[in-house]
Design a protein around this motif. Structure first.
Motif, mmCIF file in Angstrom:
data_model
loop_
_atom_site.group_PDB
_atom_site.id
_atom_site.type_symbol
_atom_site.label_atom_id
_atom_site.label_comp_id
_atom_site.label_asym_id
_atom_site.label_seq_id
_atom_site.Cartn_x
_atom_site.Cartn_y
_atom_site.Cartn_z
ATOM 1 N N GLY A 42 0.797 -1.212 0.000
ATOM 2 C CA GLY A 42 0.000 0.000 0.000
ATOM 3 C C GLY A 42 0.831 1.264 0.000
ATOM 4 O O GLY A 42 0.320 2.338 0.339
ATOM 5 N N GLY A 43 2.111 1.154 -0.373
ATOM 6 C CA GLY A 43 3.005 2.301 -0.345
ATOM 7 C C GLY A 43 2.985 3.110 -1.634
ATOM 8 O O GLY A 43 2.029 3.062 -2.412
ATOM 9 N N SER A 44 4.066 3.854 -1.867
ATOM 10 C CA SER A 44 4.208 4.646 -3.079
ATOM 11 C C SER A 44 4.310 3.726 -4.295
ATOM 12 O O SER A 44 4.443 2.506 -4.157
ATOM 13 C CB SER A 44 5.470 5.510 -2.992
ATOM 14 O OG SER A 44 6.624 4.685 -2.997
ATOM 15 N N LEU A 45 4.271 4.308 -5.486
ATOM 16 C CA LEU A 45 4.381 3.517 -6.712
ATOM 17 C C LEU A 45 5.670 2.708 -6.721
ATOM 18 O O LEU A 45 5.658 1.502 -6.992
ATOM 19 C CB LEU A 45 4.320 4.434 -7.940
ATOM 20 C CG LEU A 45 4.495 3.767 -9.312
ATOM 21 C CD1 LEU A 45 3.422 2.708 -9.551
ATOM 22 C CD2 LEU A 45 4.448 4.823 -10.419
ATOM 23 N N ALA A 46 6.795 3.348 -6.416
ATOM 24 C CA ALA A 46 8.080 2.640 -6.379
ATOM 25 C C ALA A 46 8.057 1.533 -5.326
ATOM 26 O O ALA A 46 8.544 0.425 -5.556
ATOM 27 C CB ALA A 46 9.218 3.622 -6.105
#
Length: 322
Positions: free
Chosen positions: A117-121
């Motif tokens: 559920g984090g950033s795109l990277a």
């Protein structure tokens, strides 16, 4: 793990003796188009280790991408036994735009192991670590020097790891650089899982160097031959010269801003006080000589014609490993 008759990966099933190109779904764009990274899988009928070969974690490091491209184009990735998985471009966003980072501004190699559920990277890192890496026994990850800093062809590993030491020497790059695993890097996350990785560095961004490329391809063949995975039709060459093992090093930084020209190339052996290059200004008013602070080997040279005070311009060994 590596001897499974059927490899279940990224929602696909690949049996022994089969080839497959599966999609590593990176993201859906705001245009509703999906971005898929091809993952090329080659499996021998004969069970054996699984080797993952990757490049393009940084989108501007095209030399690493070229190494993996040649491995695939020449058929080196078709193993005599076991499985070889190739991902030539992980950061496809950066590769398209010739940019080091992801569109979210993050360095992919500083967000591992990532999160769902984090950033795109972070999401890409998480998917790589959960859906591909667990299937592997060894990873060869290809990089180049950042910006205009040209790296000597080298394998980077941590100290005091017998397996990595052996594999690094088998690879046969001119330099083995013993460096710590950086926090949140791909290498460190794999290390924590107990999966050995040889991290190859060579050349510089936005540039393909044939010598560096040949070193990467030939080193890969040597490792696969060592693992009894290399197809019989390929010959294995011996490394051209003895390996330099660097235990510690330091960056030489510019004391002045100006126009810069190096007087030495990578892999040069220098003595304390040797002139390594000089910094001048456009008006001919000064000429500052950059000198070696100690005896050692130069294994990175900044090739930018314009530098600023504090810029890293040479990487020099300070201690060699016997």
């Amino acid at each position: 793990m590596s001897d499974k008759e059927v490899l279940h990966i990224l929602g696909e099933s690949v049996a022994l003796g089969e080839s497959a190109k599966v999609s590593f779904n990176v993201a859906k764009l705001h245009t509703q188009n999906t971005i898929d990274v091809p993952v090329i899988i080659e499996r021998s009928k004969k069970p054996g280790p699984t080797v993952l070969i990757t490049a393009g974690i940084h989108g501007d490091e095209v030399n690493g991408v070229e190494i993996v491209r040649q491995i695939i184009a020449k058929g080196i990735n078709k193993p005599k036994r076991g499985t070889i998985i190739c991902i030539p471009v992980i950061n496809v966003f950066g590769f398209i735009h010739m940019d080091r980072e992801f569109p979210d501004g993050r360095d992919l190699n500083r967000v591992f192991p990532g999160g769902k559920g984090g950033s795109l990277a972070s999401r890409v890192a998480h998917k790589l670590m959960t859906e591909i890496v667990p299937h592997t026994d060894l990873i060869l990850d290809f990089h180049t020097g950042g910006a205009d800093r040209f790296n000597a062809a080298q394998i980077r590993i941590v100290k005091n790891e017998i397996v990595l030491d052996e594999l690094a020497q088998v690879f046969g790059a001119p330099v083995i650089y013993y460096s710590k695993n950086l926090n949140k890097s791909f290498r460190n996350s794999c290390y924590k899982l107990g999966i050995p990785m040889l991290l190859f560095e060579g050349g510089k961004s936005f540039h393909i160097d044939s010598t560096v490329t040949n070193t990467g391809v030939n080193g890969t063949k040597r490792v696969l031959y060592h693992l009894e995975m290399l197809n019989r039709k390929f010959k294995v060459s011996k490394p051209k010269k003895g390996c330099i093992k660097i235990a510690d090093s330091k960056w030489i930084r510019a004391n002045h801003s100006g126009m810069f020209k190096s007087a030495v190339s990578v892999n040069a052996q220098v003595k304390k006080g040797d002139v390594l290059g000089h910094i001048t200004d456009p008006y001919g008013s000064f000429n500052h000589f950059v000198k070696a602070p100690n005896d050692g080997y130069i294994f990175n040279v900044n090739e930018s014609p314009i530098i600023y005070q504090g810029d890293a311009i040479f990487h020099i060994s300070t201690k060699l490993k016997s």
